[in-house]
Design a protein around this motif. Structure first.
Motif, PDB file in Angstrom:
ATOM      1  N   MET A  18       8.125  -3.766 -11.497  1.00  7.63           N
ATOM      2  CA  MET A  18       8.343  -5.130 -11.017  1.00  7.63           C
ATOM      3  C   MET A  18       7.281  -6.051 -11.601  1.00  7.63           C
ATOM      4  O   MET A  18       6.145  -5.628 -11.842  1.00  7.63           O
ATOM      5  CB  MET A  18       8.337  -5.159  -9.493  1.00  7.63           C
ATOM      6  N   GLN A  19       7.663  -7.311 -11.792  1.00  2.83           N
ATOM      7  CA  GLN A  19       6.777  -8.291 -12.415  1.00  2.83           C
ATOM      8  C   GLN A  19       6.611  -9.505 -11.506  1.00  2.83           C
ATOM      9  O   GLN A  19       7.568  -9.969 -10.876  1.00  2.83           O
ATOM     10  CB  GLN A  19       7.359  -8.741 -13.749  1.00  2.83           C
ATOM     11  N   PHE A  20       5.402 -10.018 -11.497  1.00  2.00           N
ATOM     12  CA  PHE A  20       5.062 -11.196 -10.700  1.00  2.00           C
ATOM     13  C   PHE A  20       5.944 -12.385 -11.074  1.00  2.00           C
ATOM     14  O   PHE A  20       6.143 -12.677 -12.240  1.00  2.00           O
ATOM     15  CB  PHE A  20       3.589 -11.548 -10.940  1.00  2.00           C
ATOM     16  N   GLU A  21       6.457 -13.061 -10.059  1.00  2.00           N
ATOM     17  CA  GLU A  21       7.183 -14.313 -10.236  1.00  2.00           C
ATOM     18  C   GLU A  21       6.384 -15.461  -9.624  1.00  2.00           C
ATOM     19  O   GLU A  21       6.087 -16.415 -10.294  1.00  2.00           O
ATOM     20  CB  GLU A  21       8.574 -14.245  -9.581  1.00  2.00           C
ATOM     21  N   VAL A  80      12.496  -7.284 -10.725  1.00  2.00           N
ATOM     22  CA  VAL A  80      12.623  -5.951 -11.308  1.00  2.00           C
ATOM     23  C   VAL A  80      12.766  -6.115 -12.822  1.00  2.00           C
ATOM     24  O   VAL A  80      13.641  -6.838 -13.291  1.00  2.00           O
ATOM     25  CB  VAL A  80      13.840  -5.192 -10.734  1.00  2.00           C
ATOM     26  N   VAL A  81      11.865  -5.454 -13.571  1.00  2.00           N
ATOM     27  CA  VAL A  81      11.922  -5.526 -15.037  1.00  2.00           C
ATOM     28  C   VAL A  81      12.280  -4.175 -15.664  1.00  2.00           C
ATOM     29  O   VAL A  81      12.522  -4.106 -16.864  1.00  2.00           O
ATOM     30  CB  VAL A  81      10.610  -6.088 -15.645  1.00  2.00           C
ATOM     31  N   LYS A  82      12.286  -3.121 -14.864  1.00  2.29           N
ATOM     32  CA  LYS A  82      12.758  -1.816 -15.339  1.00  2.29           C
ATOM     33  C   LYS A  82      13.396  -1.117 -14.159  1.00  2.29           C
ATOM     34  O   LYS A  82      12.746  -0.890 -13.129  1.00  2.29           O
ATOM     35  CB  LYS A  82      11.609  -0.981 -15.905  1.00  2.29           C
ATOM     36  N   GLU A  88       1.061  -2.503   1.862  1.00  2.00           N
ATOM     37  CA  GLU A  88      -0.221  -2.891   2.430  1.00  2.00           C
ATOM     38  C   GLU A  88      -0.984  -3.619   1.323  1.00  2.00           C
ATOM     39  O   GLU A  88      -1.176  -3.057   0.242  1.00  2.00           O
ATOM     40  CB  GLU A  88      -0.987  -1.659   2.900  1.00  2.00           C
ATOM     41  N   PRO A  89      -1.404  -4.852   1.564  1.00  2.00           N
ATOM     42  CA  PRO A  89      -2.079  -5.597   0.498  1.00  2.00           C
ATOM     43  C   PRO A  89      -3.367  -4.939   0.011  1.00  2.00           C
ATOM     44  O   PRO A  89      -3.795  -5.191  -1.111  1.00  2.00           O
ATOM     45  CB  PRO A  89      -2.338  -6.971   1.108  1.00  2.00           C
ATOM     46  N   SER A  90      -3.947  -4.057   0.818  1.00  2.00           N
ATOM     47  CA  SER A  90      -5.132  -3.333   0.358  1.00  2.00           C
ATOM     48  C   SER A  90      -4.775  -2.304  -0.723  1.00  2.00           C
ATOM     49  O   SER A  90      -5.633  -1.877  -1.481  1.00  2.00           O
ATOM     50  CB  SER A  90      -5.826  -2.637   1.531  1.00  2.00           C
ATOM     51  N   GLU A  91      -3.491  -1.909  -0.792  1.00  2.00           N
ATOM     52  CA  GLU A  91      -3.023  -0.984  -1.824  1.00  2.00           C
ATOM     53  C   GLU A  91      -2.412  -1.719  -3.001  1.00  2.00           C
ATOM     54  O   GLU A  91      -2.732  -1.454  -4.143  1.00  2.00           O
ATOM     55  CB  GLU A  91      -1.986  -0.015  -1.246  1.00  2.00           C
ATOM     56  N   CYS A  92      -1.481  -2.627  -2.713  1.00  2.00           N
ATOM     57  CA  CYS A  92      -0.816  -3.390  -3.770  1.00  2.00           C
ATOM     58  C   CYS A  92      -0.100  -4.570  -3.136  1.00  2.00           C
ATOM     59  O   CYS A  92       0.981  -4.409  -2.574  1.00  2.00           O
ATOM     60  CB  CYS A  92       0.178  -2.522  -4.529  1.00  2.00           C
ATOM     61  N   GLY A  93      -0.706  -5.728  -3.216  1.00  2.00           N
ATOM     62  CA  GLY A  93      -0.111  -6.924  -2.635  1.00  2.00           C
ATOM     63  C   GLY A  93       0.294  -7.919  -3.710  1.00  2.00           C
ATOM     64  O   GLY A  93       0.161  -7.662  -4.912  1.00  2.00           O
ATOM     65  N   ILE A  94       0.742  -9.076  -3.287  1.00  2.00           N
ATOM     66  CA  ILE A  94       1.191 -10.093  -4.238  1.00  2.00           C
ATOM     67  C   ILE A  94       0.054 -10.534  -5.156  1.00  2.00           C
ATOM     68  O   ILE A  94       0.278 -10.834  -6.329  1.00  2.00           O
ATOM     69  CB  ILE A  94       1.861 -11.289  -3.512  1.00  2.00           C
ATOM     70  N   GLU A 125       0.262  -9.400 -17.614  1.00  2.52           N
ATOM     71  CA  GLU A 125       1.718  -9.474 -17.705  1.00  2.52           C
ATOM     72  C   GLU A 125       2.390  -9.284 -16.350  1.00  2.52           C
ATOM     73  O   GLU A 125       3.604  -9.305 -16.256  1.00  2.52           O
ATOM     74  CB  GLU A 125       2.258  -8.501 -18.749  1.00  2.52           C
ATOM     75  N   GLY A 126       1.608  -9.073 -15.290  1.00  7.94           N
ATOM     76  CA  GLY A 126       2.140  -9.034 -13.932  1.00  7.94           C
ATOM     77  C   GLY A 126       3.071  -7.892 -13.613  1.00  7.94           C
ATOM     78  O   GLY A 126       3.792  -7.945 -12.635  1.00  7.94           O
ATOM     79  N   VAL A 127       3.093  -6.819 -14.416  1.00  5.90           N
ATOM     80  CA  VAL A 127       4.019  -5.709 -14.191  1.00  5.90           C
ATOM     81  C   VAL A 127       3.298  -4.551 -13.510  1.00  5.90           C
ATOM     82  O   VAL A 127       2.248  -4.107 -13.956  1.00  5.90           O
ATOM     83  CB  VAL A 127       4.651  -5.224 -15.519  1.00  5.90           C
ATOM     84  N   ILE A 128       3.901  -4.071 -12.420  1.00  7.37           N
ATOM     85  CA  ILE A 128       3.356  -2.934 -11.669  1.00  7.37           C
ATOM     86  C   ILE A 128       4.496  -1.970 -11.368  1.00  7.37           C
ATOM     87  O   ILE A 128       5.559  -2.396 -10.912  1.00  7.37           O
ATOM     88  CB  ILE A 128       2.699  -3.406 -10.353  1.00  7.37           C
ATOM     89  N   PRO A 129       4.277  -0.665 -11.603  1.00 12.35           N
ATOM     90  CA  PRO A 129       5.293   0.312 -11.192  1.00 12.35           C
ATOM     91  C   PRO A 129       5.305   0.440  -9.666  1.00 12.35           C
ATOM     92  O   PRO A 129       4.244   0.546  -9.049  1.00 12.35           O
ATOM     93  CB  PRO A 129       4.844   1.624 -11.836  1.00 12.35           C
ATOM     94  N   TRP A 130       6.485   0.391  -9.092  1.00 10.69           N
ATOM     95  CA  TRP A 130       6.633   0.569  -7.647  1.00 10.69           C
ATOM     96  C   TRP A 130       6.974   2.026  -7.428  1.00 10.69           C
ATOM     97  O   TRP A 130       8.113   2.443  -7.596  1.00 10.69           O
ATOM     98  CB  TRP A 130       7.722  -0.350  -7.094  1.00 10.69           C
TER      99      TRP A 130
END
Length: 152
Positions: free
Chosen positions: A101-104, A67-69, A9-15, A23-28
């Protein structure tokens, strides 16, 4: 390398959250479905992932992250203050996984679900199958490139 799709849900975590995070990294984390968890556990560094916005006004694929980790124990399962806390999970016997994960890139335009459902090339994609509610799913190489071709 493998390809994936995750629903959020983009209200929680969107692009856009990925794009504006340093650095665009977010734990999923917070995935609490066993089949989705098993898919998370298969994700490897370098895999690409579509971010799919759901439960919102504009539903569809919004962007790409990488995916970065690879999979590690989801820390939210151990936090009693987290809505994703799992009292049956212990550090010795973790039940849930997370990946970083990191933004592309954000796609030039959102690819709506109706358009995805209309593509015969995607008939095997779990996202377009009736009754499929998985939040994490594999995407074949052919499906991935077909979807990207629709974005530009």
């Amino acid at each position: 390398m493998a390809y994936w799709l995750v629903k959020t849900e983009p209200s929680e975590c969107g692009i856009d959250d990925f794009a504006k995070t340093p650095e665009g990294v977010i734990p999923w984390d917070g995935v609490r479905n066993y089949q989705a968890r098993n898919f998370l556990a298969k994700m490897q560094e370098g895999d690409y992932v579509f971010i799919y916005h759901s439960s919102c006004k504009h539903i569809g694929i919004a962007g790409v992250v990488r995916v970065v980790k690879s999979a590690y124990p989801d820390p939210t399962q151990f936090d009693p203050e987290s809505p994703y806390h799992d009292p049956k999970s212990t550090p010795e016997k973790s039940r849930w996984q997370a990946v970083d994960m990191q933004f592309e890139r954000k796609l030039p335009r959102l690819i709506p679900l109706d358009q995805l459902k209309a593509m015969p090339e995607l008939c095997d994609l779990p996202l377009v199958r009736k009754g499929s509610r998985l939040s994490v799913m594999p995407v074949s190489n052919r499906e991935w490139h077909h979807i990207l071709g629709q974005a530009d």
